[in-house]
Motif scaffolding. Structure first.
Motif, PDB file in Angstrom:
ATOM      1  N   GLU A 107      -2.110   5.382 -10.957  1.00  0.00           N
ATOM      2  CA  GLU A 107      -2.467   4.255 -10.103  1.00  0.00           C
ATOM      3  C   GLU A 107      -1.364   3.822  -9.145  1.00  0.00           C
ATOM      4  O   GLU A 107      -1.639   3.378  -8.042  1.00  0.00           O
ATOM      5  N   LEU A 108      -0.097   3.951  -9.587  1.00  0.00           N
ATOM      6  CA  LEU A 108       1.019   3.411  -8.823  1.00  0.00           C
ATOM      7  C   LEU A 108       2.185   4.389  -8.793  1.00  0.00           C
ATOM      8  O   LEU A 108       2.294   5.283  -9.635  1.00  0.00           O
ATOM      9  N   VAL A 146      -5.919   4.944   1.693  1.00  0.00           N
ATOM     10  CA  VAL A 146      -5.577   3.599   1.249  1.00  0.00           C
ATOM     11  C   VAL A 146      -6.760   2.655   1.403  1.00  0.00           C
ATOM     12  O   VAL A 146      -7.057   1.846   0.510  1.00  0.00           O
ATOM     13  N   ARG A 153       1.136  10.864  -6.200  1.00  0.00           N
ATOM     14  CA  ARG A 153       1.167   9.768  -5.225  1.00  0.00           C
ATOM     15  C   ARG A 153       2.432   9.770  -4.380  1.00  0.00           C
ATOM     16  O   ARG A 153       2.723   8.793  -3.694  1.00  0.00           O
ATOM     17  N   ALA A 168       4.111   0.604  -5.192  1.00  0.00           N
ATOM     18  CA  ALA A 168       3.133   0.829  -4.141  1.00  0.00           C
ATOM     19  C   ALA A 168       2.065   1.783  -4.659  1.00  0.00           C
ATOM     20  O   ALA A 168       2.220   2.428  -5.705  1.00  0.00           O
ATOM     21  N   ARG A 169       1.017   1.874  -3.902  1.00  0.00           N
ATOM     22  CA  ARG A 169      -0.019   2.835  -4.246  1.00  0.00           C
ATOM     23  C   ARG A 169       0.408   4.256  -3.874  1.00  0.00           C
ATOM     24  O   ARG A 169      -0.013   5.226  -4.501  1.00  0.00           O
ATOM     25  N   TRP A 170       1.232   4.359  -2.843  1.00  0.00           N
ATOM     26  CA  TRP A 170       1.717   5.659  -2.378  1.00  0.00           C
ATOM     27  C   TRP A 170       3.170   5.521  -1.946  1.00  0.00           C
ATOM     28  O   TRP A 170       3.587   4.451  -1.487  1.00  0.00           O
ATOM     29  N   ASP A 208       0.831  -1.199   0.000  1.00  0.00           N
ATOM     30  CA  ASP A 208       0.000   0.000   0.000  1.00  0.00           C
ATOM     31  C   ASP A 208       0.871   1.256   0.000  1.00  0.00           C
ATOM     32  O   ASP A 208       0.619   2.200  -0.737  1.00  0.00           O
ATOM     33  N   GLN A 256       5.817   7.645 -11.323  1.00  0.00           N
ATOM     34  CA  GLN A 256       4.442   7.424 -10.914  1.00  0.00           C
ATOM     35  C   GLN A 256       3.497   7.650 -12.081  1.00  0.00           C
ATOM     36  O   GLN A 256       3.813   8.340 -13.052  1.00  0.00           O
ATOM     37  N   CYS A 274      -2.616  -1.156   6.980  1.00  0.00           N
ATOM     38  CA  CYS A 274      -1.990  -0.990   5.668  1.00  0.00           C
ATOM     39  C   CYS A 274      -0.740  -1.861   5.571  1.00  0.00           C
ATOM     40  O   CYS A 274      -0.053  -2.107   6.575  1.00  0.00           O
TER      41      CYS A 274
END
Length: 509
Positions: free
Chosen positions: A154-155, A326, A289, A167-169, A3, A151, A25
């Motif tokens: 989405e990722l 998240v 992100r 990761a997402r963030w 995450d 980035q 997370c």
């Protein structure tokens, strides 16, 4: 894929990792240094002062006892009445007298185990946070240097050597020379240095020639710590020497002689480092992100010991907001409040350190200012004002309410059964405290049990309030002299906690 990837396993990165792990997370921390221990983290070079606000952050997550134990400090359960603080720090090397702090003038101060700041060291802080992170399932990889960040919508991907971490963030907590800050293209603006500072651990042949503590002189400042051979000094050379040349014994001795006005001799230098009062801040703490916290987002001189405390405040503010994002129940724009709330605090700290630099500069003008400030610090109002600033008790976020407690760090309200607010915040949820007799708030709070903990009862000191809604970071989101009706509660809770029908995972709820 995780995450969140956090770059930097210092106190800020680890505290943030714990906040995210507490919310369920999946978190990966990447740290450049291969080993967690270093002489720069242990006493005496790693000594740091945690403000009352920072100590409270550990208290609210159930880590205060571990922190005090690791720091060699007696665990104080908190007095029945708030007394004067034991230590209050300094302004530009001019020490404050704790007896001159007007406790009654401090906003919404109640007895708490976290009323005081704590002298500790980086090793103790990181040890406590690392152990907590491991319990929460946070993964830490050491010896990893991030060389690229990319980035999309989405990722975000961090590259280190031949490895990529998606990761997402991604959050950069990698210090004043942050790689993430540069790789992600953050604008970093501010002022250039006025001095080169030094931290030295040395054998001093004649330490009696140096005065103890802070010493402001016509040519700069030096600080002799109680530990043998631990010296700090500042020379106003425009920051010219910082990291530009090797720190030899001869150079360090020459600087110390110039700023102290003595012929003191350094017979051997064990460790030495330099720093400046360069003061810069990113214009935003988020780009897509990628987010920044701690010294990655703002740098300044260490005067007043604000840097670590500022970074921990960033982590506490960001943690629950990023976790809510998240997990998919954050309201639109919640993550943007991180920059909106924390950027002004960072800007203030930069100005606070700039003011101290101006007062300490050699010359008759600065020395005249020192005289004025010493007079002010000799008064209760002057000392109380400075203590409010350095302790964090004056911080208030603008949450759009005229109620004086809203936006402030919540005092440690205590129910008659002994339950403290700090006992209710350890799982990372918000808290609705109900001091009313009709208990209408209980019915309103039922649908929010996954994110808001409800507690009711008579308070030992309710500060004239009927109910209080506290965010997960300990900031008061709503307060009133009576409990809110359902519509008012839904509006306040929804503003900070998102959708009321969101269901947390069983292990979190």
């Amino acid at each position: 894929m995780h995450d969140v990837v956090i770059v930097g396993a210092g106190p800020v990165g680890l505290f943030l990792a714990c906040e995210l792990g507490l919310a369920g997370c999946s978190v990966l921390v990447l740290e450049r240094e291969p080993e967690p221990r270093s002489p720069w983290k242990a006493d005496p070079l790693g000594m740091r002062g945690l403000s009352a606000a920072s100590v409270e952050a550990f208290y609210r997550r159930g880590m205060l006892h571990a922190l005090l134990t690791a720091s060699g400090v007696d665990d104080d359960p908190g007095a029945d009445e708030p007394g004067p603080p034991r230590g209050v720090g300094h302004f530009a090397g001019m020490m404050l007298d704790p007896a001159k702090v007007d406790v009654a003038a401090l906003p919404f101060r109640l007895p708490s185990p976290a009323m005081e700041g704590v002298m500790t060291n980086l090793e103790a802080i990181e040890s406590v946070l690392s152990e907590r992170a491991a319990v929460l399932g946070v993964e830490i990889r050491r010896g990893v240097t991030v060389s690229a960040v990319a980035q999309d919508g989405e990722l975000v991907v961090a590259r280190a050597g031949e490895h990529e971490y998606a990761a997402r963030w991604l959050v950069g907590c990698d210090g004043g020379r942050s790689a993430v800050r540069g790789l992600a293209g953050f604008d970093f603006v501010g002022t250039e240095p006025r001095f080169t500072g030094y931290v030295v651990l040395a054998a001093i042949a004649d330490p009696e020639k140096l005065g103890p503590g802070f010493n402001l002189t016509p040519t700069g400042m030096y600080l002799q710590m109680p530990a043998d051979g631990h010296v700090g000094m500042m020379e106003f050379d425009g920051g010219a020497f910082d990291r530009s040349q090797r720190l030899t014994r001869e150079h360090l001795q020459a600087v110390l002689r110039r700023v102290s006005g003595t012929d003191v001799t350094l017979s051997e230098v064990h460790l030495a480092s330099s720093f400046t009062d360069r003061a810069k801040q990113t214009t935003t703490y988020r780009k897509g992100r990628v987010l920044l916290a701690g010294d990655a987002a703002h740098i300044h001189s260490p005067l007043g010991a604000q840097g670590l405390n500022l970074g921990l405040g960033d982590a506490m503010n960001l943690g629950w907001k990023l976790a809510a994002t998240v997990r998919g129940h954050a309201r639109d724009g919640l993550l943007d409040t991180y920059t909106r709330e924390r950027h002004p605090i960072g800007a203030w700290v930069l100005d606070w350190t700039r003011a101290q630099t101006a007062v300490m500069r050699p010359g008759s003008h600065a020395q005249a200012l020192q005289g004025v400030i010493r007079d002010l610090l000799g008064t209760r109002d002057g000392t109380t004002y400075v203590y409010e600033k350095v302790s964090g008790s004056s911080i208030r976020y603008d949450l759009g309410s005229e109620q004086p407690l809203v936006g402030r760090n919540a005092p440690d309200l205590r129910l008659e059964d002994g339950t403290r607010l700090g006992d209710l915040t350890q799982d990372g949820r918000g808290v609705a405290l109900d001091f009313s007799t009709d208990r209408h708030l209980r019915d309103s709070a039922m649908g929010w049990a996954s994110r808001i903990r409800y507690a009711a009862g008579t308070a030992r000191n309710d500060l004239g309030l009927g109910a209080v809604l506290v965010r997960p970071d300990g900031i008061v989101a709503w307060a009133g002299d009576r409990a809110p009706d359902r519509e008012a509660f839904e509006r306040a809770a929804g503003h900070w906690f998102g959708s009321p029908d969101f269901q947390a995972p069983p292990e979190i709820g």
